[in-house]
Structure formats: structure tokens, C-alpha cells
Design an enzyme around this catalytic site. Sequence first.
Site, PDB file in Angstrom:
ATOM      1  N   HIS A 268       0.827  -1.208   0.000  1.00 34.04           N
ATOM      2  CA  HIS A 268       0.000   0.000   0.000  1.00 34.04           C
ATOM      3  C   HIS A 268       0.860   1.256   0.000  1.00 34.04           C
ATOM      4  O   HIS A 268       0.566   2.227  -0.690  1.00 34.04           O
ATOM      5  CB  HIS A 268      -0.962   0.000   1.200  1.00 34.04           C
TER       6      HIS A 268
ATOM      7  N   LYS B   4      -9.904  -7.977   7.998  1.00 37.71           N
ATOM      8  CA  LYS B   4     -10.552  -8.193   9.293  1.00 37.71           C
ATOM      9  C   LYS B   4     -10.371  -6.941  10.142  1.00 37.71           C
ATOM     10  O   LYS B   4      -9.358  -6.264  10.041  1.00 37.71           O
ATOM     11  CB  LYS B   4      -9.971  -9.416  10.014  1.00 37.71           C
TER      12      LYS B   4
HETATM   13  S1  SF4 Z   1      -5.155 -15.617  14.219  1.00 34.03           S
HETATM   14 FE1  SF4 Z   1      -3.631 -14.520  15.418  1.00 34.03          FE
HETATM   15  S2  SF4 Z   1      -1.755 -14.713  14.268  1.00 34.03           S
HETATM   16 FE2  SF4 Z   1      -3.439 -15.160  12.889  1.00 34.03          FE
HETATM   17  S3  SF4 Z   1      -4.008 -13.238  11.904  1.00 34.03           S
HETATM   18 FE3  SF4 Z   1      -5.295 -13.441  13.714  1.00 34.03          FE
HETATM   19  S4  SF4 Z   1      -4.177 -12.345  15.327  1.00 34.03           S
HETATM   20 FE4  SF4 Z   1      -2.714 -12.746  13.665  1.00 34.03          FE
END
Ligand code: SF4
Lengths: 282, 182
Positions: free
Chosen positions: B37, B102
Site C-alpha cells: 500500500h 478483518k
Molecule cells: S489468528 Fe492470530 S496470528 Fe493469525 S491473523 Fe489473527 S491475530 Fe494474527
Amino acid sequence: MAVREINVSVLTEKVRELCISVNLRLSEDMTAGLKAARETEESEVGRSILAELEENLKVAENEKIPICQDTGMAVIFLEIGQDVHFTGGSIEEALEEGVRLGYTEGCLRKSVVRDPLIRENTKDNTPAIIHYSVVPGEKVRLTLAPKGFGSENMSRIFMLKPAEGVEGIKKAVLKAVEDAGPNACPPMVIGVGIGGDFEKCALMAKLALTRNISEPSPLPHIRALEEELLTEINKTGIGPGGLGGRNTALAVNINTFATHIAGLPLAVNICCHVNRHAALEL
Amino acid sequence: MTVSLSAPFSREALKKLKAGDRVLISGEIFSARDAAHKRMDEALDRGEELPFKLSGSAVYYMGPSPAVPGHPIGSAGPTTSSRMDRYTPRLLDLGLSAMIGKGKRSPEVHGAIVRNGAVYFAAVGGAGALLSERILSSEVIAYEDLGTEAIRRLTVRDFPCIVVIDSTGADLYETAPAQYRA
Ligand code: SF4
């Protein structure tokens, strides 16, 4: 008393193995915790996310694909019995070589940059974060806990005043969890350090994450606080994936230490559901 | 409700989506995270072309682990989107249609989503092994020196996501947890 000799090449080999195995398979307490969460989750979306996480664990183990693409920065705790003498080279280099081999051979992601500002990837996931401690005896205990940064970034330290007491602790932990929300890939595991000083509480919080989530604190008042905090956290509604539900955290693990008359240090080390850790004795 | 969507997207298809809808995306998407980015932003500052066409495209905030032999890609789940927030409104205003990641977005990104009729999807964080099975091919198309952070063209089939912020600005991260707050 005789001195026990251990060749550092053993450290390299064990670290290599652990780097690979913890990234492909969670400990049993974690898989049991995820299963229990799915069985109790009221949110339909939450249940389906938890089912996907369980499915993900199966794919990871069967296909040898890491559980999560963020295979973490390798955190190593090395507890060395004072009657042990390491031979054959530098302990630190041996540990780093184990990380290098594990992350390369295990197809794990290299997520470490050499300088925090220049940000050039070291391409072998070294250096690791290494904590040494010396204990009586002739045993060596090696713990590896790779840490992903989605959740690490949401971790917090609060230098509370003694007058803020337990209520202040609860408020701060809940604030950290609320701020973390979906970023930390809930259901989370919350490692908490209370007492000590600035760096000691942070270290305790990290170590708390390496304790099984099925194992409460041996101190009755701390155990009660762990339970109460877990209940409160699960009332936030954040839920699996942050998309609503009752299972925001699987456990709260607290470690404590003596502190100064003027202080109440608190560290909250947030971990995701991919809470990877393994320990072995040499 | 589960909707099958083909990528690149049409604005009409995105307009129909509502926060909370589950979607299965098939087609071509592009992975880019922090370092990519930054480079795209600098390229735009210099008036250069970007490595892929923004209009209709989805960017997936993801940096995979190396492919295990016999697989097109390694573990490939979403990373935290908010780290891309400072670059995102500019890309949305230039035509970027969807993002997959996310975590919550900034008010500025919210505004740019609504202004442009874009959509923000979440994939399940920490399910990278499972998600990798929905990726049929992966090809680095830019910034190869960035390793895992290079831009990749991914061909996906039935890639599962959930609509978090729809084109009207409704945000599932605000509404869904509220229902379970005790
Ligand atoms: S599960 Fe844990 S290690 Fe994997 S992306 Fe999410 S916060 Fe990061």
C-alpha cells in the site's frame, strides 16, 4: 555437585522442531476450548465461525499448512538449571539457528524486519525474542511461543495507582479487550501480569499465555479474578470473529508479582485463538 | 443469506449486498498489505500507473506463508485492515470496489465506501489453512522484493466472506456485537 554438559546443537534441533509443530497444531487445551465455545455459542454466525476454525485446524494438520499465515515472531523462554554447562558454541546462536531452520524448512512466513524504521525483512524470521532465566538444578526447560501481531498490536500496559485496586484492573482489561475487538481474531486468550514494575508485568503477561487455558492460577483470589474477568469479557458481545456472540475469550490467565508501595502495574497481552505454545525439558 | 459473486465486481452487484450477507467470491482478486500500500501510494504521488486496475477490483489484505509443495499458496487468511486505512480512501476514490480483511475501519474509510458505493468484506481471521483451499492460483504481479508483502493476483473459487460494511455504510461490527452485549 557434578556439572551436566549439554551441546548447544540440541537447542537448535529442538527449536527447529517446535517452530514447525506449534504452527501446525494447537495444544489440546486450546482445541478443547474452541470445541466448548462452539457448543455453547448462541450466535449462529459465531457458531459457523467456530466450526470453520475447527475445520481449519484439521486442514492445517493434515495438509501441513500453517494454522495461520502469520506464523509469528518466535518468542523463546529458556530456563537453565545452574548446574548445566552448555558446550559447542553460543546458546543464542544455536537458538537463532533453530528458528532459521524451522521457519525455512517448515514453509513458515518470515515476518521479521531487521530495523523497526528501515523495515527490511531478514528473510529467515530471526532474530527471535529470547528470555533467559536461571533456576536451581540440572534441567533445562525450553518454551516456544510464536506470537502473531494482529493481537500483539492490541496489547496494553497500564501503570495504575494502588487506590484503583481490583476495580481499576477490571476496567483496564475490559477496555483493552473492547479496543482489540475483531482485530485480535477472537475468541481470544488474555494474558495478564499484575505487579512487579513496567517490564516485569509485561513479561508476566506474555508468560501467562503459555499456561494451559484449562489451568487456573493457584492463588484463590487471582483465580476468582480470572473467572470474573472472563465472564465480563464474554458479556461484551464481541464474539467469534468480532461478529457478535458470547465467546469473546476462551480464558484469562493472570500472573502476579510483588510490587512497589506506590504502584499497581498491569499488562494485558492479548492473544488470538491461534495461541501457539509448547514446552519441553532437556 | 449466501450470495455467489464473481470478481471483478459490478457496482450493481455490490449495491445489492447488505451488512451481514454471506458471500462466496469466485474470480480474480489482488492481495496487498502494508508495504504494498505504501508503494502504491508513492506511485500515485509520482503519477504512475498502479500494478492492477482498481475499477471493479477487490483487494485482499493478506500476506501468505510460503506454499507447501503441491499447493498454489500457503496459509492465506486476512490481516488487520485498519493498518491500510490511511491509504484506502484514495484508492476507493480512484475506483477500488471492495476490500477483504478483518477488523474495524476508520471514519474516513467509511465515508469513502459510501461515497463510492464500495463494500468491505471480512474473512475469518486465523483460518488461513482453510481459506488457502479456496485459492486456485497465485501469481506475484508487483513488488516481488517485498516477499510475503508483494502484490499477488489470486484466482479464487467460492472464497467465503461476510459483508461487514455495505455501500450504505451499515457496519456489522457495530450492530452484531450489540445484540449479544449483556
Ligand atoms: S489468528 Fe492470530 S496470528 Fe493469525 S491473523 Fe489473527 S491475530 Fe494474527
